[in-house]
Design a protein around this motif. Structure first.
Motif, PDB file in Angstrom:
ATOM      1  N   TYR A 282     118.895  59.854  15.049  1.00  0.00           N
ATOM      2  CA  TYR A 282     118.672  61.123  15.234  1.00  0.00           C
ATOM      3  C   TYR A 282     118.646  61.616  13.622  1.00  0.00           C
ATOM      4  O   TYR A 282     119.420  61.264  12.977  1.00  0.00           O
ATOM      5  CB  TYR A 282     119.784  61.836  15.957  1.00  0.00           C
ATOM      6  N   ALA A 283     117.615  62.376  13.270  1.00  0.00           N
ATOM      7  CA  ALA A 283     117.516  63.055  12.198  1.00  0.00           C
ATOM      8  C   ALA A 283     117.297  64.622  12.410  1.00  0.00           C
ATOM      9  O   ALA A 283     116.361  65.054  12.553  1.00  0.00           O
ATOM     10  CB  ALA A 283     116.276  62.183  11.250  1.00  0.00           C
ATOM     11  N   PRO A 284     118.480  65.542  12.252  1.00  0.00           N
ATOM     12  CA  PRO A 284     118.352  66.865  12.432  1.00  0.00           C
ATOM     13  C   PRO A 284     117.673  67.241  11.188  1.00  0.00           C
ATOM     14  O   PRO A 284     118.141  67.187  10.119  1.00  0.00           O
ATOM     15  CB  PRO A 284     120.211  67.132  12.403  1.00  0.00           C
ATOM     16  N   ASP A 285     116.864  68.483  11.504  1.00  0.00           N
ATOM     17  CA  ASP A 285     116.267  69.311  10.576  1.00  0.00           C
ATOM     18  C   ASP A 285     115.791  70.337  11.318  1.00  0.00           C
ATOM     19  O   ASP A 285     115.656  70.461  12.491  1.00  0.00           O
ATOM     20  CB  ASP A 285     114.941  68.462  10.015  1.00  0.00           C
ATOM     21  N   SER A 286     115.736  71.503  10.573  1.00  0.00           N
ATOM     22  CA  SER A 286     115.570  72.877  11.048  1.00  0.00           C
ATOM     23  C   SER A 286     114.223  72.852  11.861  1.00  0.00           C
ATOM     24  O   SER A 286     114.212  73.620  12.942  1.00  0.00           O
ATOM     25  CB  SER A 286     115.460  74.007   9.934  1.00  0.00           C
ATOM     26  N   VAL A 287     113.087  72.228  11.534  1.00  0.00           N
ATOM     27  CA  VAL A 287     111.896  72.378  12.369  1.00  0.00           C
ATOM     28  C   VAL A 287     111.298  70.937  12.725  1.00  0.00           C
ATOM     29  O   VAL A 287     110.630  70.661  13.610  1.00  0.00           O
ATOM     30  CB  VAL A 287     110.868  73.045  11.307  1.00  0.00           C
ATOM     31  N   ASN A 288     111.691  69.834  11.909  1.00  0.00           N
ATOM     32  CA  ASN A 288     111.153  68.437  12.044  1.00  0.00           C
ATOM     33  C   ASN A 288     112.260  67.782  12.524  1.00  0.00           C
ATOM     34  O   ASN A 288     112.597  66.504  12.178  1.00  0.00           O
ATOM     35  CB  ASN A 288     110.663  67.960  10.653  1.00  0.00           C
ATOM     36  N   ASN A 289     113.029  67.989  13.831  1.00  0.00           N
ATOM     37  CA  ASN A 289     113.797  66.945  14.262  1.00  0.00           C
ATOM     38  C   ASN A 289     113.195  65.998  14.806  1.00  0.00           C
ATOM     39  O   ASN A 289     111.965  66.078  15.241  1.00  0.00           O
ATOM     40  CB  ASN A 289     114.482  67.862  15.456  1.00  0.00           C
TER      41      ASN A 289
END
Length: 810
Positions: A386-393
């Motif tokens: 899992y790579a949390p990102d505001s738009v590119n999760n």
């Protein structure tokens, strides 16, 4: 004259004898009357019976002094004041040492332990000795968990996987690698069971520690060859681990507190002699280590894990036993570094993976000749990246769901024959990859179709003792595999390699429909011929099939690597394994010398094409090619099993080679179609283990390992595009990293002073990699003005010091 010479010679002999006796004791006898001498008086007895031990040898300061105890076990020494080391030893007993500060008369009451009563705490137990010499088992090692706990462990973590790497024929690609390579096999070619529950990833923290709660383990048996017919589904080796059966008599508690993790185990009787429960767990809390010790760019790293084992033991009557086992493990790892997937680079990545396993065993005793066991197992292994990102999760998940039902019988028609037979059925259900299924992201969701399969097996083993010299164990297993729908199968052009551009048509299968089937017989044979009671020769042959394998383009597969079932394009692996061995025991079976040679021929092993995309590819057959492998080697081992000093020396010469031609050798072959070393080909391996236990309170262990550096692919040149230089690779694994060697040390201090209160504690001090060898884990290459420069990466380049407290409440 002659008679006179004889009398003179006799007188000279008597005089010399008296002088020798007088000189050896003169400093004590002559000075006995002096006022400055003090007395050390002692009595030597048997610790078990309390009987005096006559003629026990007493020495001072590690020198032979010539003193012995009398018929009542009593001795007396007269010495000036000072410090002395007194050693007391007797034939058949473990020596006793103590330091005496002589400022006044001292009384010593010394109890010696029989060697036969001393725990054989080398990894290999005495049962393994009997198997080596007396049974047809070949390439089989029974490991003693008590011995494993005494080995030096990195950061104080008792580790089964690292422990078996001290045995000949067992290695890994390097520090922090996932799993082990056994006699030329890949990590996925090993069948690992804990109470018949499969383990698909045997390590925590990407290979740093094994996943097994050591307190809950009773023993483990490693089959490198001579694999019984009841085991199937893998093509290299079997590690069969058994969980301790909880005591039905009294409550027991044990555990430990260490730098990396804390652990505890409880055995709880519910109904005396009928029902009891075991609960064991281990939990790590490592985040503070990164905050305190890591460089600034790693202070946000998190690395935690836990494992849990439980067993319910129920014996309703003398003929029936039922056990319920559960095993759970979980890893959570977060790193603030770049991670790339689907052309998206994330600055923070989290990994989460683990097992959820359960099993039930019912054993029924029909009589002295026949018994039965029925086993049911369910297992779920799942991973998440899992790579949390505001738009590119990024949310990538996969899982393996496994169910097994097996029934087997043991039949003993007479004293010469043992028969084991049974049936089994396994259901596989794999989710190879699911990206952003329930996550809002600019990255499009991708889901690889599920894979399902059934594996059926029927087996029989017959061990027959013809006479005291010859014993034969013959086995036969038939395995049948079905690849099941729902799913689709592509048809490709037969004149070109498989690619998206060569698809001719597609066939769709409905749920439960058979898409492809494979099957075949797996003969097993081992023979033992005893030359005499001390010398044995053995021969063995195994054929094994594997319908379930790991696909990875990493040297050591990540936990998120893709598992793949056999299908229309991926054929099951199979291997033919030949072994020969000789065993010699001497000095009352305390010492054993063994030599085993082997040759392994494998078919349908998989490799990847250059630039392969394996993780989220719906047409995986376009990214892999099939080939063959061979492995051969010689393992030499000298073992001392008992005594104050025990351990072993082993040397292994081993080769593991592959040849990859594919269906279209002119365009698909690797390394020009030549044989090339596998990632785990290490020709020379040397291991040493030394255990020293000078007293009940102290024990010391040393391990030393040396291995040839593993192969790496080295560039042969450069090419340039837009003023950028890139390395050119032609051959696979054409070079090697530096050789590997390491020395470890552990010191265990036991304090049994509270034994009367049922409490026993010990401290274990460990130094891993004593002389700070910077062993290379991998190599990467950078273009420079004059060509390509290699850089070696070391994972553990400094000593690791740890202190662990262990306790038992009995």
């Amino acid at each position: 004259m002659i008679q006179q010479l004889r009398k003179t010679a006799l007188l000279l002999k008597i005089l010399l004898l008296l002088m020798a006796i007088g000189s050896s004791n003169s400093c004590y006898a002559q000075n006995k009357t002096l006022s400055n001498l003090l007395e050390i008086a002692g009595k030597v007895t048997d610790s078990r019976t309390g009987e005096p031990i006559a003629n026990a040898s007493i020495s001072l300061d590690f020198k032979k002094s010539g003193f012995i105890s009398d018929t009542l076990g009593v001795f007396k020494l007269y010495l000036p004041n000072g410090e002395y080391v007194v050693k007391v030893s007797a034939i058949g007993y473990k020596p006793f040492r103590t330091r005496v500060v002589l400022t006044k008369n001292v009384q010593l009451n010394i109890e010696l332990d029989e060697i036969s009563k001393t725990l054989e705490e080398v990894i290999v137990s005495s049962q393994a000795t009997r198997k080596d010499i007396q049974t047809p088992s070949l390439g089989v090692t029974l490991l003693n968990i008590k011995g494993i706990k005494k080995l030096p462990a990195m950061m104080g973590e008792i580790d089964i996987i690292r422990s078996i790497q001290t045995l000949p024929g067992v290695s890994s690609v390097g520090e922090g690698s996932n799993g082990v390579n056994i006699r030329g096999g890949n990590v996925d070619q090993n069948l690992i069971y804990i109470d018949d529950m499969p383990i698909f990833n045997p390590t925590h923290l990407f290979g740093l520690f094994s996943v097994f709660a050591s307190d809950a383990i009773r023993e483990l048996e490693l089959y490198k060859g001579g694999i019984p017919a009841r085991f199937g589904g893998r093509s290299a080796a079997v590690l069969d681990i058994k969980v301790t059966e909880p005591s039905t008599e009294k409550f027991k508690l044990s555990g430990g507190i260490g730098l990396v993790s804390n652990r505890a185990m409880a055995e709880i009787p519910i109904v005396k002699e009928k029902l009891s429960v075991l609960v064991a767990g281990r939990v790590s809390f490592n985040d503070f280590l990164f905050k305190w010790l890591a460089p600034d760019n790693m202070k946000g790293t998190k690395a935690n894990f836990y494992d849990f084992a439980s067993k319910v033991f129920y014996r309703p009557n003398k003929n029936n036993t039922i056990t319920l086992s559960a095993y759970l493990s979980e890893d959570y790892y977060q790193v603030d570094s770049l991670f790339s997937l689907e052309n998206v680079i994330a600055s923070k990545t989290q990994f989460d993976y683990g097992h959820q396993n359960a099993s039930i065993h019912w054993s029924h005793y029909f009589g002295p000749k026949l018994s039965m066991e029925i086993v049911g197992v369910t297992s779920l292994y799942k991973t998440r990246t899992y790579a949390p990102d505001s738009v590119n999760n990024i949310d990538l998940r996969n899982q393996v769901f496994y169910n097994n039902l097996k029934a087997q019988w043991d039949y003993l028609p007479d004293d010469k024959q043992k028969i084991n037979f049974g049936i089994s059925g396994i259901r596989y259900d794999i989710q190879p990859g699911s990206l952003n299924k329930d996550v809002k992201s600019r990255i499009a969701a991708v889901e690889i179709p599920r894979e399902q399969g059934m594996e059926f097996g029927i087996f029989v083993d017959d061990e027959y003792k013809f006479n005291n010299k010859l014993t034969i164990q013959a086995g036969l297993r038939y395995a049948h595999y079905l690849a099941l729908g729902a799913g689709t199968v592509n048809t490709y052009l037969t004149t070109e390699p498989k690619s998206l551009n060569t698809i001719v048509s597609t066939r769709t299968y409905s749920s439960g429909e058979v898409m492809k089937s494979y099957g075949g017989f797996e003969p097993r044979l081992t023979m033992k011929y005893s030359i005499d009671e001390k010398n044995t020769l053995k021969l063995g042959y195994n054929r094994m099939q594997q319908f379930f394998q790991l696909i990875s383009n990493n040297t050591t597969p990540l936990p998120t690597a893709r598992w793949k079932l056999a299908d229309e394009f991926v054929k099951p692996q199979f291997s033919d394994f030949y072994t020969i061995g000789g065993f010699h025991s001497f000095k009352d079976d305390i010492w054993e010398l063994s030599a085993e040679g082997y040759y392994r021929n494998a078919q349908h092993i998989l490799d990847y094409v250059s630039g392969a995309n394996l993780q989220l590819n719906k047409n995986l057959e376009t990214q892999i090619i099939s080939g063959k492998g061979k492995a051969y080697g010689l393992e030499l081992m000298l073992t001392k099993r008992r005594g104050e000093v025990n351990g072993w020396l082993s040397y292994t010469y081993a080769r593991s080679l592959q040849q990859m031609l594919g269906d279209f050798p002119s365009v698909q072959q690797i390394s020009n179609g030549d044989w090339f070393p596998s990632n785990y080909d290490k020709p020379h391996n040397f291991n040493m283990l030394v255990n020293i236990q000078p007293s009940k309170h102290h024990s010391f262990s040393f391990t030393f390992a040396y291995q040839t550096g593993r192969p790496v692919s080295s560039p042969v040149g450069l090419f340039q595009i837009d003023n950028q230089r890139y390395p050119v690779y032609i051959a696979r694994n054409n070079s090697r990293i530096s050789d590997y060697h390491r020395l470890d040390f552990s010191w265990t201090i036991t304090n049994p002073s509270l034994k009367e209160k049922r409490w026993e504690g010990s401290w274990t001090f460990t130094v891993y990699n004593i002389y700070a060898r910077q062993n290379a884990y991998s190599v990467f290459f950078k273009p420079v003005a004059y060509g390509v420069r290699p850089y070696e990466l070391s994972v553990f380049g400094a000593p690791f010091v740890s202190l662990t407290y262990n306790f038992k409440f009995l």
